[in-house]
Design an enzyme around this catalytic site. Sequence first.
Site, mmCIF file in Angstrom:
data_model
loop_
_atom_site.group_PDB
_atom_site.id
_atom_site.type_symbol
_atom_site.label_atom_id
_atom_site.label_comp_id
_atom_site.label_asym_id
_atom_site.label_seq_id
_atom_site.Cartn_x
_atom_site.Cartn_y
_atom_site.Cartn_z
ATOM 1 N N THR A 172 22.682 -60.037 54.205
ATOM 2 C CA THR A 172 22.867 -60.233 55.641
ATOM 3 C C THR A 172 21.754 -61.165 56.071
ATOM 4 O OG1 THR A 172 23.733 -58.004 55.977
ATOM 5 C CG2 THR A 172 22.723 -59.050 57.888
ATOM 6 N N ARG A 200 36.484 -52.248 58.343
ATOM 7 C CA ARG A 200 35.186 -51.590 58.139
ATOM 8 C C ARG A 200 34.087 -52.377 58.866
ATOM 9 N NH1 ARG A 200 30.052 -53.493 55.824
ATOM 10 N NH2 ARG A 200 28.955 -51.651 55.077
ATOM 11 N N GLY A 202 29.965 -52.661 59.208
ATOM 12 C CA GLY A 202 28.702 -52.246 58.617
ATOM 13 C C GLY A 202 27.695 -51.933 59.708
ATOM 14 N N THR A 223 19.152 -54.897 55.886
ATOM 15 C CA THR A 223 20.172 -55.374 54.964
ATOM 16 C C THR A 223 20.426 -54.261 53.955
ATOM 17 O OG1 THR A 223 18.562 -56.329 53.451
ATOM 18 C CG2 THR A 223 19.394 -57.771 55.166
ATOM 19 N N GLY A 226 24.856 -50.515 54.614
ATOM 20 C CA GLY A 226 25.005 -50.238 56.041
ATOM 21 C C GLY A 226 25.502 -48.842 56.335
HETATM 22 N N1 ASP Z 1 24.175 -54.302 55.709
HETATM 23 C C1 ASP Z 1 25.374 -55.046 55.405
HETATM 24 C C2 ASP Z 1 26.563 -54.170 55.639
HETATM 25 O O1 ASP Z 1 26.511 -52.994 55.342
HETATM 26 C C3 ASP Z 1 25.447 -55.599 54.045
HETATM 27 C C4 ASP Z 1 24.185 -56.066 53.434
HETATM 28 O O2 ASP Z 1 23.267 -56.473 54.107
HETATM 29 O O3 ASP Z 1 24.079 -56.009 52.188
HETATM 30 O O4 ASP Z 1 27.570 -54.686 56.059
#
Ligand code: ASP
Length: 315
Positions: A172, A200, A202, A223, A226
């Site tokens: 992210t 979905r 996050g 990040t 989530g």
């Molecule tokens: N946090 C993000 C999500 O869950 C994904 C990530 O940053 O890896 O959508």
Amino acid sequence: MAKTILVSSEGKYGIEAGVEVLRGGAARLDVIEAAIRPVEIAPECRSVGLGGWPNLTGAAELDASIMDGRTLHSGSVGALSGFRHPISVARQVMERLPHVLLVGAGAARFATEIGAEPGPTDDQAAAVALARQGWETWLTAHVPAEVRADWPDVPLIEWARQSADPETAHGTTIALVKDAAGEIGCGVSTCGWAYKYPGRLGDSPIIGAGVYADSRYGAAGCTGMGELTIRTGTARAVVLYMKMGLSVEAACREALADLRAAERRFKGGVTIHAIDAAGQPCVLSVGRFTDTVRWYFWTEGMPAFEERQTLVAGW
Ligand code: ASP
């Protein structure tokens, strides 16, 4: 009041633009947009923008949010398809609607009404093709041909359980900014979990989970997994712990203790990015991929931004 910007690993494609406008005196939300928009269209970036990983049906559904730490106003979009710069749409949600979060068809309708740039545009075509190819390869490897024949008009629950992230695909872009007025803001943008179930969301569009800013205490963005940071309200928790008097690093570690208390269904990790009210940074990672996590930081007085390595903690 030292101007400061901290961006996550993916933010490397936008840190230069962010520093330039911040040096020039731009206000926090303008700096955040300037730092995130290049990431949303960077051909090399696999986890943000329309060239990021699609959902189970092969469609890109993007999440983004922005928060102003002076007013606590915020705007988010979730599961947005067909637009080049989700971060800018999120900002307009904040500025033009009496709402905070728009999702799916409503978010796309709003983006059209405000004249947001549609996408993917030609400069995104190669990244989109690569993402599509990755999705097709995943599908072929995981789903039997007789099921694929009717895809995506099949029950998808079972396949969501086998989808790639947080085991392998993650990322992210985050920008935490303190501007010349001493005010703080936070913005994030992502394609989310690769091959996720359609619809979905996050943590990125959820204020308090993946993003939070309050100029009095600091800001945080997450990040990684989530599903976990939504459950423990991680970004808000970090800022609240700073309000209670903890240093920025102690606040991140306390929020990590909250994450540890939650039962986990996946092996994935989380990285917490934070600055305190003075702009002091901390980035703390737990779980997988921690050795690859970098972040980028500039504060007034530094000749140029620096790449730094995350602090690593275990589960
Ligand atoms: N946090 C993000 C999500 O869950 C994904 C990530 O940053 O890896 O959508």
